[in-house]
Design a protein around this motif. Structure first.
Motif, PDB file in Angstrom:
ATOM      1  N   GLU A 117     -46.237   1.349  -0.259  1.00 20.10           N
ATOM      2  CA  GLU A 117     -46.380   1.126   1.177  1.00 20.10           C
ATOM      3  C   GLU A 117     -45.222   0.293   1.710  1.00 20.10           C
ATOM      4  N   GLU A 118     -44.797  -0.694   0.937  1.00 20.74           N
ATOM      5  CA  GLU A 118     -43.655  -1.510   1.345  1.00 20.74           C
ATOM      6  C   GLU A 118     -42.398  -0.659   1.458  1.00 20.74           C
ATOM      7  N   ALA A 119     -42.178   0.219   0.474  1.00 23.81           N
ATOM      8  CA  ALA A 119     -41.008   1.103   0.498  1.00 23.81           C
ATOM      9  C   ALA A 119     -41.051   2.037   1.696  1.00 23.81           C
ATOM     10  N   LYS A 120     -42.245   2.523   2.054  1.00 22.12           N
ATOM     11  CA  LYS A 120     -42.368   3.401   3.214  1.00 22.12           C
ATOM     12  C   LYS A 120     -41.975   2.668   4.493  1.00 22.12           C
ATOM     13  N   LEU A 121     -42.364   1.402   4.614  1.00 22.93           N
ATOM     14  CA  LEU A 121     -42.005   0.627   5.796  1.00 22.93           C
ATOM     15  C   LEU A 121     -40.498   0.444   5.887  1.00 22.93           C
ATOM     16  N   ALA A 122     -39.874   0.133   4.750  1.00 23.45           N
ATOM     17  CA  ALA A 122     -38.415  -0.021   4.742  1.00 23.45           C
ATOM     18  C   ALA A 122     -37.746   1.283   5.138  1.00 23.45           C
ATOM     19  N   CYS A 123     -38.267   2.384   4.636  1.00 24.35           N
ATOM     20  CA  CYS A 123     -37.714   3.699   4.959  1.00 24.35           C
ATOM     21  C   CYS A 123     -37.837   4.010   6.442  1.00 24.35           C
TER      22      CYS A 123
ATOM     23  N   GLY B 159     -45.687 -12.236   1.171  1.00 23.80           N
ATOM     24  CA  GLY B 159     -44.719 -11.830   0.173  1.00 23.80           C
ATOM     25  C   GLY B 159     -44.012 -10.551   0.550  1.00 23.80           C
ATOM     26  N   VAL B 160     -44.344  -9.974   1.696  1.00 23.61           N
ATOM     27  CA  VAL B 160     -43.755  -8.706   2.112  1.00 23.61           C
ATOM     28  C   VAL B 160     -42.434  -8.981   2.804  1.00 23.61           C
ATOM     29  N   VAL B 161     -41.395  -8.239   2.441  1.00 24.68           N
ATOM     30  CA  VAL B 161     -40.082  -8.530   2.983  1.00 24.68           C
ATOM     31  C   VAL B 161     -39.590  -7.520   3.997  1.00 24.68           C
ATOM     32  N   VAL B 162     -40.189  -6.345   4.101  1.00 25.50           N
ATOM     33  CA  VAL B 162     -39.775  -5.438   5.156  1.00 25.50           C
ATOM     34  C   VAL B 162     -40.316  -5.942   6.480  1.00 25.50           C
ATOM     35  N   ALA B 163     -39.607  -5.652   7.579  1.00 22.21           N
ATOM     36  CA  ALA B 163     -39.960  -6.294   8.841  1.00 22.21           C
ATOM     37  C   ALA B 163     -39.916  -5.329   9.998  1.00 22.21           C
ATOM     38  N   VAL B 164     -40.455  -5.771  11.103  1.00 22.13           N
ATOM     39  CA  VAL B 164     -40.286  -5.053  12.357  1.00 22.13           C
ATOM     40  C   VAL B 164     -39.072  -5.629  13.060  1.00 22.13           C
TER      41      VAL B 164
END
Length: 206
Positions: free
Chosen positions: A107-113, A72-77
């Motif tokens: 944590e998801e927002a941090k990855l997007a950032c 369900g996580v949408v941020v990516a590498v």
């Protein structure tokens, strides 16, 4: 084509607003004190008066299966980054490494950032979704995650409309919304309703 979610980051790369539409799985609520107040009731840390456990204040459901089903996580590498293949389950498509069923929203927002801070792009595509970035003159960053088929110029134009319309009207010109305070998000009902109307009016919204 469709859109999944929207983040707004301030110049400190702190998430100050979140909105989603066609996500199959909402992230877990943020842990206590890890997210600014008033970012989104759906993902903010909430405490049940009866059980004393974190619970979101809104429900979410979608018939679509548009994101990585295992997380369900949408941020990516980046697409060129190394992927690890999941255990064999009938499919052979590589997926980014994931842990657990979903990340907490902070944590998801941090990855997007991290992605928008370390990369110089206006949009980039993965096999699962596309990330669109619009940065304002005051260094606010509007990040839209969509179906991979959504055209970059169309999405960026929508983000620019969002900035020049609802954001300026209900956030920048609103004396009750603290700008760049690092203490509170920018969520308010007029801004959220306007963002929702604007995105739903786009040809690529499904």
């Amino acid at each position: 084509m469709t859109i999944y979610s929207l983040y707004v980051f301030d110049r400190h790369c702190t998430c100050v607003y979140y909105h989603d539409w066609h996500r199959t799985k909402r992230p877990k609520p943020a842990v206590k004190d890890a997210l600014l107040p008033a970012v989104s009731r759906a993902v903010s840390h909430q405490v049940s008066a009866i059980e004393g456990t974190p619970t979101p204040l809104s429900t979410f459901s979608s018939p679509r299966n548009t994101l990585i089903s295992s997380s369900g996580v949408v941020v990516a590498v980046n697409e060129e980054a190394e992927y690890t293949k999941p255990p064999s389950s009938g499919g052979t498509q590589a997926q980014p490494p994931v842990q657990g069923s979903a990340l907490a929203f902070d944590e998801e927002a941090k990855l997007a950032c991290i992605i928008i801070r370390d990369e110089n792009f206006t949009s980039y595509r993965t096999s699962t979704y596309k990330m669109h970035l619009y940065e304002t003159p005051t260094l606010y960053k509007f990040v839209l995650l969509s179906d991979p088929k959504v055209e970059g110029p169309s999405a960026r134009f929508a983000l620019r409309q969002m900035y020049s319309g609802p954001f300026l009207e209900y956030v920048v010109r609103n004396p009750l919304v603290p700008m760049d305070s690092r203490e509170r998000g920018i969520d308010n009902e007029y801004f959220r309703a306007s963002v929702d109307r604007l995105m739903k009016s786009q040809a690529f919204f499904n």
